[in-house]
Design an enzyme around this catalytic site. Structure first.
Site, PDB file in Angstrom:
ATOM      1  N   SER A   1       0.845  -1.193   0.000  1.00 54.57           N
ATOM      2  CA  SER A   1       0.000   0.000   0.000  1.00 54.57           C
ATOM      3  C   SER A   1       0.880   1.243   0.000  1.00 54.57           C
ATOM      4  CB  SER A   1      -0.882   0.037   1.249  1.00 54.57           C
ATOM      5  OG  SER A   1      -1.385   1.361   1.423  1.00 54.57           O
TER       6      SER A   1
ATOM      7  N   HIS B   1      -1.219  -1.299  -4.199  1.00 49.23           N
ATOM      8  CA  HIS B   1      -2.488  -0.999  -3.521  1.00 49.23           C
ATOM      9  C   HIS B   1      -2.564   0.498  -3.275  1.00 49.23           C
ATOM     10  CE1 HIS B   1      -6.011  -2.150  -1.121  1.00 49.23           C
ATOM     11  NE2 HIS B   1      -5.627  -1.266  -0.229  1.00 49.23           N
TER      12      HIS B   1
ATOM     13  N   ASP C   1      -4.614   3.448  -1.675  1.00 46.00           N
ATOM     14  CA  ASP C   1      -5.636   3.735  -0.661  1.00 46.00           C
ATOM     15  C   ASP C   1      -6.185   5.147  -0.801  1.00 46.00           C
ATOM     16  OD1 ASP C   1      -3.940   1.669   1.685  1.00 46.00           O
ATOM     17  OD2 ASP C   1      -5.971   1.406   0.926  1.00 46.00           O
TER      18      ASP C   1
ATOM     19  N   MET D   1      -8.707   8.020   0.287  1.00 51.46           N
ATOM     20  CA  MET D   1      -9.497   8.433   1.453  1.00 51.46           C
ATOM     21  C   MET D   1      -9.995   9.864   1.261  1.00 51.46           C
ATOM     22  SD  MET D   1      -7.072   6.881   4.441  1.00 51.46           S
ATOM     23  CE  MET D   1      -6.428   5.212   4.304  1.00 51.46           C
TER      24      MET D   1
ATOM     25  N   HIS E   1      -8.384   1.074  -3.763  1.00 53.91           N
ATOM     26  CA  HIS E   1      -9.286   0.815  -2.625  1.00 53.91           C
ATOM     27  C   HIS E   1      -9.947   2.133  -2.259  1.00 53.91           C
ATOM     28  CE1 HIS E   1      -9.480  -0.188   1.982  1.00 53.91           C
ATOM     29  NE2 HIS E   1     -10.681  -0.080   1.440  1.00 53.91           N
TER      30      HIS E   1
ATOM     31  N   MET F   1     -12.013   4.360  -0.104  1.00 49.95           N
ATOM     32  CA  MET F   1     -12.612   4.606   1.205  1.00 49.95           C
ATOM     33  C   MET F   1     -13.252   5.987   1.121  1.00 49.95           C
ATOM     34  SD  MET F   1      -9.478   2.954   3.374  1.00 49.95           S
ATOM     35  CE  MET F   1      -8.357   3.099   1.970  1.00 49.95           C
TER      36      MET F   1
ATOM     37  N   MET G   1     -11.093  -5.924   5.611  1.00 53.61           N
ATOM     38  CA  MET G   1     -10.298  -5.003   6.410  1.00 53.61           C
ATOM     39  C   MET G   1      -9.986  -5.648   7.749  1.00 53.61           C
ATOM     40  SD  MET G   1      -9.804  -2.506   4.467  1.00 53.61           S
ATOM     41  CE  MET G   1      -8.931  -1.500   5.662  1.00 53.61           C
TER      42      MET G   1
ATOM     43  N   ASP H   1      -6.431  -6.467   4.247  1.00 52.67           N
ATOM     44  CA  ASP H   1      -5.810  -5.145   4.294  1.00 52.67           C
ATOM     45  C   ASP H   1      -5.762  -4.606   5.721  1.00 52.67           C
ATOM     46  OD1 ASP H   1      -6.640  -2.012   2.544  1.00 52.67           O
ATOM     47  OD2 ASP H   1      -5.105  -2.507   4.029  1.00 52.67           O
TER      48      ASP H   1
END
Ligand code: DX5
Ligand code: ZN
Length: 226
Positions: free
Chosen positions: A10, A35, A37, A39, A74, A76, A145, A183
């Protein structure tokens, strides 16, 4: 049957001032996926990067031999659909989102797949897998998660092991080729336990980028996976 394991570092824990170089270095160290992430400081209490960073990193996501390394986004974020489309256009190869972040899960999956991108569902520690009953035939990835999303460097939540086992049973019953990714809090000393529960793809941020020798960590993970 032998399982193909994947290590997906990540970049949340990478050096943000050298992201392109970090992606190249971690691929040279043996990463299978990158990966990514995302957010939004709305769905989770942190803010990271958007589609433009994904687009900028895409040319770096390949091995020295020129083999493309998938970018595993991913999300979020909430809402999901508009930004998912932007990440698809920015070069994402897989896009997973949290079902509780979408007002219409099946439509969000369709929106991702209509862009020619693999779709996944991500489940927080307290989120049940119930929605898979109506979506498992539509997805390519289940992301469990093992920390509460928002930050790297957290400790692995053991109850995730039971959910991984449950997800593995659902995948086997579906007869489909679905990746089971985990993850959060993955280290060289717990990755085997997570694989034994049924995972085949492992996100690791601080365990890898927190060390100076990325290849040494990834090699240790592969030895632990056997
Ligand atoms: C959600 C993020 C983190 C990150 C992994 O917070 O998705 O889980 O990728 O971070 P580590 O491997 O440091 O727990
Ligand atoms: Zn993630």
């Amino acid at each position: 049957m032998t399982t193909t394991y994947r290590i997906a570092p990540s970049i949340l824990s990478a050096d943000f001032a050298r992201l392109g170089e970090e992606v190249k270095n971690v691929i040279d160290a043996g990463a299978d996926w990158i990966h990514f992430d995302v957010m939004d400081n709305h769905y989770v209490p942190n803010l990271t990067f958007g589609p433009m960073i994904c687009q900028a990193l895409k040319p770096h996501a390949k091995t020295a031999a020129g083999v493309v390394v998938p970018i595993d986004v991913h999300l979020m974020i909430s809402p999901v659909d508009a930004l998912a489309a932007s990440f698809a256009q920015a070069g994402a190869d897989l896009i997973s989102f949290h079902p509780d972040a979408s007002g219409h899960v099946h439509r969000s999956i369709q929106a991702i797949k209509s862009q020619g991108v693999k779709a996944g569902l991500a489940f927080n520690p307290a989120e049940p897998l119930d929605v898979l009953e109506w979506t498992i035939d539509e997805i390519d990835l289940i992301l469990i998660m093992s920390v509460n999303p928002g930050f790297g460097g957290q400790s692995f939540i053991d109850s995730a092991l039971r959910k991984i086992e449950q997800a593995r049973r659902l995948i086997e019953a579906s007869g489909r080729d679905i990746r089971l990714e985990v993850d959060g809090g993955i280290k060289t000393d717990n990755i085997r336990r997570v694989a034994d529960a049924g995972a085949d793809t492992f996100v690791a941020g601080s365990a890898i980028f927190g060390q100076s020798h990325y290849k040494g960590v990834i090699d240790q993970m592969r030895v632990a996976l056997g």
